[in-house]
Design a protein around this motif. Structure first.
Motif, PDB file in Angstrom:
ATOM      1  N   ASP A  46       0.827  -1.203   0.000  1.00  0.00           N
ATOM      2  CA  ASP A  46       0.000   0.000   0.000  1.00  0.00           C
ATOM      3  C   ASP A  46       0.863   1.255   0.000  1.00  0.00           C
ATOM      4  OD1 ASP A  46      -2.351  -1.460  -0.046  1.00  0.00           O
ATOM      5  OD2 ASP A  46      -2.641  -1.387   2.126  1.00  0.00           O
ATOM      6  N   LEU A  47       1.952   1.226   0.761  1.00  0.00           N
ATOM      7  CA  LEU A  47       2.851   2.377   0.809  1.00  0.00           C
ATOM      8  C   LEU A  47       3.513   2.611  -0.541  1.00  0.00           C
ATOM      9  CD1 LEU A  47       4.321   4.618   2.388  1.00  0.00           C
ATOM     10  CD2 LEU A  47       6.030   2.914   3.009  1.00  0.00           C
ATOM     11  N   VAL A  48       3.970   1.546  -1.179  1.00  0.00           N
ATOM     12  CA  VAL A  48       4.613   1.671  -2.488  1.00  0.00           C
ATOM     13  C   VAL A  48       3.623   2.243  -3.506  1.00  0.00           C
ATOM     14  CG1 VAL A  48       5.573   0.348  -4.422  1.00  0.00           C
ATOM     15  CG2 VAL A  48       6.331  -0.116  -2.099  1.00  0.00           C
ATOM     16  N   LEU A  49       2.395   1.728  -3.500  1.00  0.00           N
ATOM     17  CA  LEU A  49       1.396   2.229  -4.438  1.00  0.00           C
ATOM     18  C   LEU A  49       1.064   3.693  -4.179  1.00  0.00           C
ATOM     19  CD1 LEU A  49      -1.030  -0.825  -4.586  1.00  0.00           C
ATOM     20  CD2 LEU A  49       0.536  -0.049  -6.363  1.00  0.00           C
ATOM     21  N   LEU A  50       0.951   4.072  -2.904  1.00  0.00           N
ATOM     22  CA  LEU A  50       0.618   5.448  -2.549  1.00  0.00           C
ATOM     23  C   LEU A  50       1.747   6.402  -2.941  1.00  0.00           C
ATOM     24  CD1 LEU A  50      -1.417   7.346  -1.212  1.00  0.00           C
ATOM     25  CD2 LEU A  50      -0.315   6.852   0.969  1.00  0.00           C
ATOM     26  N   VAL A  51       2.970   6.032  -2.663  1.00  0.00           N
ATOM     27  CA  VAL A  51       4.107   6.892  -3.002  1.00  0.00           C
ATOM     28  C   VAL A  51       4.249   7.009  -4.522  1.00  0.00           C
ATOM     29  CG1 VAL A  51       6.622   7.112  -2.866  1.00  0.00           C
ATOM     30  CG2 VAL A  51       5.319   6.525  -0.839  1.00  0.00           C
ATOM     31  N   ARG A  52       4.048   5.909  -5.244  1.00  0.00           N
ATOM     32  CA  ARG A  52       4.098   5.971  -6.713  1.00  0.00           C
ATOM     33  C   ARG A  52       3.016   6.885  -7.265  1.00  0.00           C
ATOM     34  NH1 ARG A  52       5.125  -0.280  -8.317  1.00  0.00           N
ATOM     35  NH2 ARG A  52       7.370  -0.245  -8.038  1.00  0.00           N
ATOM     36  N   ARG A  65      10.572  18.004  -3.683  1.00  0.00           N
ATOM     37  CA  ARG A  65      11.409  19.017  -3.031  1.00  0.00           C
ATOM     38  C   ARG A  65      11.627  18.679  -1.567  1.00  0.00           C
ATOM     39  NH1 ARG A  65       8.830  24.638  -5.345  1.00  0.00           N
ATOM     40  NH2 ARG A  65       9.333  24.251  -7.527  1.00  0.00           N
ATOM     41  N   SER A  66      10.712  17.892  -1.007  1.00  0.00           N
ATOM     42  CA  SER A  66      10.824  17.479   0.392  1.00  0.00           C
ATOM     43  C   SER A  66      11.775  16.292   0.501  1.00  0.00           C
ATOM     44  CB  SER A  66       9.444  17.083   0.929  1.00  0.00           C
ATOM     45  OG  SER A  66       9.560  16.416   2.152  1.00  0.00           O
ATOM     46  N   ALA A  67      12.713  16.390   1.409  1.00  0.00           N
ATOM     47  CA  ALA A  67      13.662  15.295   1.624  1.00  0.00           C
ATOM     48  C   ALA A  67      12.948  14.048   2.135  1.00  0.00           C
ATOM     49  CB  ALA A  67      14.747  15.718   2.605  1.00  0.00           C
ATOM     50  N   ASN A  68      11.891  14.236   2.910  1.00  0.00           N
ATOM     51  CA  ASN A  68      11.147  13.093   3.431  1.00  0.00           C
ATOM     52  C   ASN A  68      10.509  12.274   2.308  1.00  0.00           C
ATOM     53  OD1 ASN A  68      11.733  13.818   6.075  1.00  0.00           O
ATOM     54  ND2 ASN A  68       9.926  15.119   6.230  1.00  0.00           N
ATOM     55  N   PHE A  69       9.919  12.955   1.341  1.00  0.00           N
ATOM     56  CA  PHE A  69       9.297  12.242   0.230  1.00  0.00           C
ATOM     57  C   PHE A  69      10.355  11.541  -0.621  1.00  0.00           C
ATOM     58  CE2 PHE A  69       7.352  11.795  -3.959  1.00  0.00           C
ATOM     59  CZ  PHE A  69       6.184  11.143  -3.613  1.00  0.00           C
ATOM     60  N   ARG A  70      11.467  12.208  -0.857  1.00  0.00           N
ATOM     61  CA  ARG A  70      12.546  11.570  -1.623  1.00  0.00           C
ATOM     62  C   ARG A  70      13.060  10.325  -0.911  1.00  0.00           C
ATOM     63  NH1 ARG A  70      14.417  16.966  -2.138  1.00  0.00           N
ATOM     64  NH2 ARG A  70      16.120  16.469  -0.718  1.00  0.00           N
ATOM     65  N   THR A  71      13.136  10.390   0.406  1.00  0.00           N
ATOM     66  CA  THR A  71      13.572   9.226   1.178  1.00  0.00           C
ATOM     67  C   THR A  71      12.605   8.070   1.011  1.00  0.00           C
ATOM     68  OG1 THR A  71      14.642  10.650   2.800  1.00  0.00           O
ATOM     69  CG2 THR A  71      14.131   8.399   3.497  1.00  0.00           C
ATOM     70  N   LEU A  72      11.296   8.354   1.070  1.00  0.00           N
ATOM     71  CA  LEU A  72      10.300   7.300   0.871  1.00  0.00           C
ATOM     72  C   LEU A  72      10.434   6.681  -0.516  1.00  0.00           C
ATOM     73  CD1 LEU A  72       7.069   8.805   2.468  1.00  0.00           C
ATOM     74  CD2 LEU A  72       8.479   6.947   3.348  1.00  0.00           C
ATOM     75  N   GLU A  73      10.640   7.511  -1.530  1.00  0.00           N
ATOM     76  CA  GLU A  73      10.805   6.978  -2.884  1.00  0.00           C
ATOM     77  C   GLU A  73      12.044   6.099  -2.990  1.00  0.00           C
ATOM     78  OE1 GLU A  73       8.792   9.547  -6.368  1.00  0.00           O
ATOM     79  OE2 GLU A  73      10.677  10.360  -5.589  1.00  0.00           O
ATOM     80  N   GLU A  74      13.151   6.552  -2.415  1.00  0.00           N
ATOM     81  CA  GLU A  74      14.389   5.774  -2.495  1.00  0.00           C
ATOM     82  C   GLU A  74      14.277   4.462  -1.727  1.00  0.00           C
ATOM     83  OE1 GLU A  74      17.392   8.379  -1.042  1.00  0.00           O
ATOM     84  OE2 GLU A  74      17.186   9.758  -2.738  1.00  0.00           O
ATOM     85  N   GLY A  96       8.958  -0.942   9.603  1.00  0.00           N
ATOM     86  CA  GLY A  96       9.269   0.443   9.257  1.00  0.00           C
ATOM     87  C   GLY A  96       8.359   0.959   8.153  1.00  0.00           C
ATOM     88  N   ALA A  97       8.060   0.096   7.179  1.00  0.00           N
ATOM     89  CA  ALA A  97       7.150   0.490   6.097  1.00  0.00           C
ATOM     90  C   ALA A  97       5.763   0.786   6.642  1.00  0.00           C
ATOM     91  CB  ALA A  97       7.093  -0.610   5.044  1.00  0.00           C
ATOM     92  N   GLU A  98       5.313  -0.031   7.585  1.00  0.00           N
ATOM     93  CA  GLU A  98       3.993   0.210   8.179  1.00  0.00           C
ATOM     94  C   GLU A  98       3.980   1.539   8.940  1.00  0.00           C
ATOM     95  OE1 GLU A  98       0.695  -2.243  10.730  1.00  0.00           O
ATOM     96  OE2 GLU A  98       2.756  -2.259  11.470  1.00  0.00           O
ATOM     97  N   LYS A  99       5.028   1.809   9.698  1.00  0.00           N
ATOM     98  CA  LYS A  99       5.109   3.077  10.436  1.00  0.00           C
ATOM     99  C   LYS A  99       5.157   4.261   9.479  1.00  0.00           C
ATOM    100  CE  LYS A  99       7.362   1.145  14.494  1.00  0.00           C
ATOM    101  NZ  LYS A  99       8.599   1.052  15.270  1.00  0.00           N
ATOM    102  N   ASP A 100       5.918   4.131   8.391  1.00  0.00           N
ATOM    103  CA  ASP A 100       5.991   5.205   7.408  1.00  0.00           C
ATOM    104  C   ASP A 100       4.637   5.429   6.737  1.00  0.00           C
ATOM    105  OD1 ASP A 100       8.659   5.667   7.928  1.00  0.00           O
ATOM    106  OD2 ASP A 100       9.388   4.445   6.248  1.00  0.00           O
ATOM    107  N   LEU A 101       3.910   4.358   6.478  1.00  0.00           N
ATOM    108  CA  LEU A 101       2.590   4.488   5.872  1.00  0.00           C
ATOM    109  C   LEU A 101       1.630   5.221   6.803  1.00  0.00           C
ATOM    110  CD1 LEU A 101       0.547   3.888   3.625  1.00  0.00           C
ATOM    111  CD2 LEU A 101       0.137   1.678   4.724  1.00  0.00           C
ATOM    112  N   VAL A 102       1.654   4.859   8.072  1.00  0.00           N
ATOM    113  CA  VAL A 102       0.775   5.522   9.050  1.00  0.00           C
ATOM    114  C   VAL A 102       1.119   7.004   9.143  1.00  0.00           C
ATOM    115  CG1 VAL A 102       0.214   5.649  11.510  1.00  0.00           C
ATOM    116  CG2 VAL A 102       0.268   3.435  10.356  1.00  0.00           C
TER     117      VAL A 102
END
Length: 131
Positions: A46-52, A65-74, A96-102
């Motif tokens: 779900d996180l991968v689909l949402l970030v994509r 432009r946000s470092a946080n979003f770039r980190t999620l993508e990487e 960690g993926a679940e925490k990042d998704l929340v």
């Protein structure tokens, strides 16, 4: 459509296996149960689909432009191909993926985007499932 059917079947079999393996205590082995692993894998997907989806939207360049979003993508969209993990490392990665998704869902649900995103049934489903 076949891939979706196979994915569903694998999840069903993993959940069934977890139900039959309830005799083993997860605290004694130090590993989560199969049903927990299935839930964590779903959260990662779900996180991968949402970030994509966010990255391919018109807001994608602004979000990058946000470092946080770039980190999620990487970390989740473009992981290194040579990454091999042991089961405890994989479990930590999935947690960690679940925490990042929340965290991402909480940030997206704030105004002004929250009111617009809640119009979509898929976003409401993610909120109900993880928040």
């Amino acid at each position: 459509m076949e891939n979706e059917l196979l994915t569903f079947e694998v999840r069903f079999l993993k959940a069934r296996l977890a139900g039959s393996a309830r005799g083993q205590d997860s605290a004694s082995t130090g590993l989560p149960t199969m049903s927990r692993l299935v839930h964590l894998e779903e959260a990662e997907n779900d996180l991968v689909l949402l970030v994509r989806r966010l990255g391919s939207s018109p807001l994608g360049p602004i979000l990058r432009r946000s470092a946080n979003f770039r980190t999620l993508e990487e970390r989740y969209v473009r992981p290194p191909a040579d990454r091999s993990m042991t089961p405890p490392e994989r479990t930590a990665y999935l947690e960690g993926a679940e925490k990042d998704l929340v965290l991402l869902l909480r940030r997206l649900s704030r105004p002004p985007f929250g009111t617009m995103l809640r119009r979509r049934p898929s976003f409401r489903t993610l909120e109900q499932r993880y928040l």
